[in-house]
Design a protein around this motif. Sequence first.
Motif, PDB file in Angstrom:
ATOM      1  N   SER A   8       8.728 -26.565 -21.570  1.00 41.10           N
ATOM      2  CA  SER A   8       8.124 -25.073 -20.540  1.00 41.10           C
ATOM      3  C   SER A   8       9.107 -24.951 -19.854  1.00 41.10           C
ATOM      4  CB  SER A   8       6.783 -25.370 -19.597  1.00 41.10           C
ATOM      5  OG  SER A   8       6.926 -26.185 -19.057  1.00 41.10           O
ATOM      6  N   SER A   9       9.783 -24.144 -19.107  1.00 37.78           N
ATOM      7  CA  SER A   9      10.685 -23.468 -18.942  1.00 37.78           C
ATOM      8  C   SER A   9      10.015 -24.063 -17.193  1.00 37.78           C
ATOM      9  CB  SER A   9      11.312 -21.852 -18.080  1.00 37.78           C
ATOM     10  OG  SER A   9      11.807 -21.830 -20.049  1.00 37.78           O
ATOM     11  N   ARG A  10      11.236 -24.670 -16.469  1.00 35.94           N
ATOM     12  CA  ARG A  10      11.146 -24.366 -14.622  1.00 35.94           C
ATOM     13  C   ARG A  10      11.955 -24.347 -14.386  1.00 35.94           C
ATOM     14  NH1 ARG A  10       6.062 -26.695 -14.640  1.00 35.94           N
ATOM     15  NH2 ARG A  10       6.185 -28.574 -13.191  1.00 35.94           N
ATOM     16  N   THR A  11      11.337 -23.586 -13.260  1.00 39.25           N
ATOM     17  CA  THR A  11      12.397 -22.772 -12.323  1.00 39.25           C
ATOM     18  C   THR A  11      13.485 -24.180 -11.047  1.00 39.25           C
ATOM     19  OG1 THR A  11      11.726 -20.411 -12.668  1.00 39.25           O
ATOM     20  CG2 THR A  11      13.261 -21.928 -11.201  1.00 39.25           C
ATOM     21  N   PRO A  12      14.706 -24.356 -10.813  1.00 38.24           N
ATOM     22  CA  PRO A  12      14.336 -25.677 -10.343  1.00 38.24           C
ATOM     23  C   PRO A  12      14.514 -25.278  -8.829  1.00 38.24           C
ATOM     24  CG  PRO A  12      16.715 -25.400 -12.081  1.00 38.24           C
ATOM     25  CD  PRO A  12      15.004 -24.249 -11.925  1.00 38.24           C
ATOM     26  N   SER A  13      14.897 -24.289  -8.964  1.00 37.60           N
ATOM     27  CA  SER A  13      15.020 -24.349  -7.055  1.00 37.60           C
ATOM     28  C   SER A  13      14.033 -23.115  -6.991  1.00 37.60           C
ATOM     29  CB  SER A  13      16.038 -23.347  -7.064  1.00 37.60           C
ATOM     30  OG  SER A  13      15.300 -21.514  -6.994  1.00 37.60           O
ATOM     31  N   GLY A  14      14.062 -23.438  -5.300  1.00 39.73           N
ATOM     32  CA  GLY A  14      12.264 -22.610  -4.593  1.00 39.73           C
ATOM     33  C   GLY A  14      12.833 -21.375  -4.570  1.00 39.73           C
ATOM     34  N   TRP A  15      14.352 -20.486  -5.053  1.00 42.18           N
ATOM     35  CA  TRP A  15      13.975 -18.784  -5.153  1.00 42.18           C
ATOM     36  C   TRP A  15      13.525 -18.508  -6.070  1.00 42.18           C
ATOM     37  CZ3 TRP A  15      15.322 -16.674  -0.747  1.00 42.18           C
ATOM     38  CH2 TRP A  15      16.016 -17.147  -0.060  1.00 42.18           C
ATOM     39  N   GLY A  16      13.651 -19.321  -7.401  1.00 41.62           N
ATOM     40  CA  GLY A  16      12.355 -18.634  -8.563  1.00 41.62           C
ATOM     41  C   GLY A  16      11.110 -19.069  -8.268  1.00 41.62           C
ATOM     42  N   TYR A  17      10.632 -18.158  -9.330  1.00 43.88           N
ATOM     43  CA  TYR A  17       8.484 -18.559  -9.524  1.00 43.88           C
ATOM     44  C   TYR A  17       8.891 -18.841 -11.440  1.00 43.88           C
ATOM     45  CZ  TYR A  17       4.208 -16.602  -8.523  1.00 43.88           C
ATOM     46  OH  TYR A  17       3.229 -16.617  -8.536  1.00 43.88           O
ATOM     47  N   GLY A  18       8.410 -20.270 -11.463  1.00 45.70           N
ATOM     48  CA  GLY A  18       8.372 -21.129 -12.531  1.00 45.70           C
ATOM     49  C   GLY A  18       6.451 -21.701 -12.343  1.00 45.70           C
ATOM     50  N   THR A  19       6.604 -22.080 -13.245  1.00 46.90           N
ATOM     51  CA  THR A  19       4.628 -22.256 -13.497  1.00 46.90           C
ATOM     52  C   THR A  19       4.693 -23.529 -12.420  1.00 46.90           C
ATOM     53  OG1 THR A  19       5.854 -23.491 -15.797  1.00 46.90           O
ATOM     54  CG2 THR A  19       5.162 -21.781 -16.110  1.00 46.90           C
ATOM     55  N   GLU A  20       5.827 -24.670 -12.138  1.00 46.47           N
ATOM     56  CA  GLU A  20       5.184 -25.722 -11.244  1.00 46.47           C
ATOM     57  C   GLU A  20       4.878 -25.433  -9.812  1.00 46.47           C
ATOM     58  OE1 GLU A  20       9.200 -24.109  -9.689  1.00 46.47           O
ATOM     59  OE2 GLU A  20       8.359 -24.237 -12.295  1.00 46.47           O
ATOM     60  N   ARG A  21       4.377 -23.153  -9.999  1.00 49.02           N
ATOM     61  CA  ARG A  21       4.226 -23.224  -8.232  1.00 49.02           C
ATOM     62  C   ARG A  21       2.978 -22.988  -8.701  1.00 49.02           C
ATOM     63  NH1 ARG A  21       7.729 -18.531  -6.377  1.00 49.02           N
ATOM     64  NH2 ARG A  21       5.743 -18.698  -4.772  1.00 49.02           N
ATOM     65  N   LEU A  22       2.399 -22.631  -9.869  1.00 48.87           N
ATOM     66  CA  LEU A  22       0.794 -22.305 -10.074  1.00 48.87           C
ATOM     67  C   LEU A  22      -0.395 -23.934 -10.852  1.00 48.87           C
ATOM     68  CD1 LEU A  22       1.333 -20.055 -13.669  1.00 48.87           C
ATOM     69  CD2 LEU A  22       1.071 -19.582 -11.433  1.00 48.87           C
ATOM     70  N   PRO A  23      -1.526 -23.283 -10.307  1.00 49.80           N
ATOM     71  CA  PRO A  23      -2.696 -24.390 -10.731  1.00 49.80           C
ATOM     72  C   PRO A  23      -2.300 -24.762 -11.730  1.00 49.80           C
ATOM     73  CG  PRO A  23      -3.356 -22.095 -10.443  1.00 49.80           C
ATOM     74  CD  PRO A  23      -1.891 -21.766 -10.119  1.00 49.80           C
ATOM     75  N   VAL A  24      -3.163 -25.522 -12.519  1.00 48.78           N
ATOM     76  CA  VAL A  24      -3.226 -26.129 -14.353  1.00 48.78           C
ATOM     77  C   VAL A  24      -4.393 -25.215 -14.083  1.00 48.78           C
ATOM     78  CG1 VAL A  24      -3.838 -28.184 -15.153  1.00 48.78           C
ATOM     79  CG2 VAL A  24      -2.183 -28.561 -12.764  1.00 48.78           C
ATOM     80  N   MET A  25      -5.225 -25.382 -14.009  1.00 42.04           N
ATOM     81  CA  MET A  25      -6.395 -24.170 -14.386  1.00 42.04           C
ATOM     82  C   MET A  25      -6.841 -23.325 -12.932  1.00 42.04           C
ATOM     83  SD  MET A  25      -8.826 -27.054 -16.402  1.00 42.04           S
ATOM     84  CE  MET A  25      -9.773 -27.141 -14.588  1.00 42.04           C
ATOM     85  N   LEU A  26      -6.965 -22.167 -13.949  1.00 45.28           N
ATOM     86  CA  LEU A  26      -7.671 -21.130 -12.868  1.00 45.28           C
ATOM     87  C   LEU A  26      -8.620 -21.504 -12.017  1.00 45.28           C
ATOM     88  CD1 LEU A  26      -7.286 -17.823 -14.932  1.00 45.28           C
ATOM     89  CD2 LEU A  26      -6.311 -18.628 -13.411  1.00 45.28           C
ATOM     90  N   ASP A  27      -9.747 -22.549 -12.547  1.00 43.99           N
ATOM     91  CA  ASP A  27     -10.878 -23.448 -12.177  1.00 43.99           C
ATOM     92  C   ASP A  27     -10.413 -23.784 -10.660  1.00 43.99           C
ATOM     93  OD1 ASP A  27     -12.484 -21.594 -14.084  1.00 43.99           O
ATOM     94  OD2 ASP A  27     -12.795 -23.925 -14.967  1.00 43.99           O
ATOM     95  N   GLU A  28      -9.134 -23.820 -10.691  1.00 41.09           N
ATOM     96  CA  GLU A  28      -8.811 -24.581  -9.096  1.00 41.09           C
ATOM     97  C   GLU A  28      -8.794 -23.139  -8.253  1.00 41.09           C
ATOM     98  OE1 GLU A  28      -5.277 -26.995  -8.917  1.00 41.09           O
ATOM     99  OE2 GLU A  28      -4.548 -26.960 -11.539  1.00 41.09           O
ATOM    100  N   LEU A  29      -9.032 -22.153  -7.700  1.00 40.06           N
ATOM    101  CA  LEU A  29      -9.354 -21.353  -7.063  1.00 40.06           C
ATOM    102  C   LEU A  29      -9.730 -21.158  -6.459  1.00 40.06           C
ATOM    103  CD1 LEU A  29      -6.803 -18.174  -9.423  1.00 40.06           C
ATOM    104  CD2 LEU A  29      -6.509 -19.856  -7.716  1.00 40.06           C
ATOM    105  N   ALA A  30     -10.646 -21.683  -4.768  1.00 39.33           N
ATOM    106  CA  ALA A  30     -11.039 -21.796  -4.196  1.00 39.33           C
ATOM    107  C   ALA A  30     -11.446 -20.839  -3.129  1.00 39.33           C
ATOM    108  CB  ALA A  30     -11.089 -23.129  -3.972  1.00 39.33           C
ATOM    109  N   GLY A  31     -10.633 -19.811  -3.124  1.00 40.69           N
ATOM    110  CA  GLY A  31     -10.886 -18.776  -2.306  1.00 40.69           C
ATOM    111  C   GLY A  31     -11.946 -18.138  -2.186  1.00 40.69           C
ATOM    112  N   HIS A  32     -12.313 -17.648  -0.837  1.00 41.30           N
ATOM    113  CA  HIS A  32     -13.513 -16.950  -0.841  1.00 41.30           C
ATOM    114  C   HIS A  32     -14.148 -15.537  -1.639  1.00 41.30           C
ATOM    115  CE1 HIS A  32     -14.146 -18.920   3.073  1.00 41.30           C
ATOM    116  NE2 HIS A  32     -13.109 -19.063   3.180  1.00 41.30           N
ATOM    117  N   GLY A  33     -14.844 -15.445  -2.159  1.00 42.52           N
ATOM    118  CA  GLY A  33     -15.676 -14.193  -2.908  1.00 42.52           C
ATOM    119  C   GLY A  33     -15.834 -13.106  -2.020  1.00 42.52           C
ATOM    120  N   SER A  34     -16.445 -13.379  -0.844  1.00 42.19           N
ATOM    121  CA  SER A  34     -16.517 -11.937   0.225  1.00 42.19           C
ATOM    122  C   SER A  34     -16.628 -13.089   1.553  1.00 42.19           C
ATOM    123  CB  SER A  34     -17.767 -11.952  -0.008  1.00 42.19           C
ATOM    124  OG  SER A  34     -18.699 -13.360   0.276  1.00 42.19           O
TER     125      SER A  34
END
Length: 116
Positions: A8-34
Amino acid sequence: MAESADGSSRTPSGWGYGTERLPVMLDELAGHGSGSVELPLDLAWSGLRVFDLGDVKLLLGLYRIVLNNGSRNDFVRYLNREHLVRHWPILRKMLGRRVRETWEDAFPELRRPGTA
């Protein structure tokens, strides 16, 4: 762009927006629901910092800020899987192409029907 071991494509700099910034699964998203969420200054440096999740406009504003400016840890902490999936059809229009495509490529369940 560099290529990761899995091809997969990876962006090497902090200026890019690559997949390394993302969680592995959406189920990891633990933010508040309300309730209310307060973003730190490094994410919300201009304007509103406290967002009432019961107000869809404020929720969308919070998600836009976090999706555009956040790190993997911010995504996990401030985003909620159900809200992200439910509001993605609107959110995707509020995001830059690179952000939108990165999330949709990593999580096909976010794609609109017929856009595979």
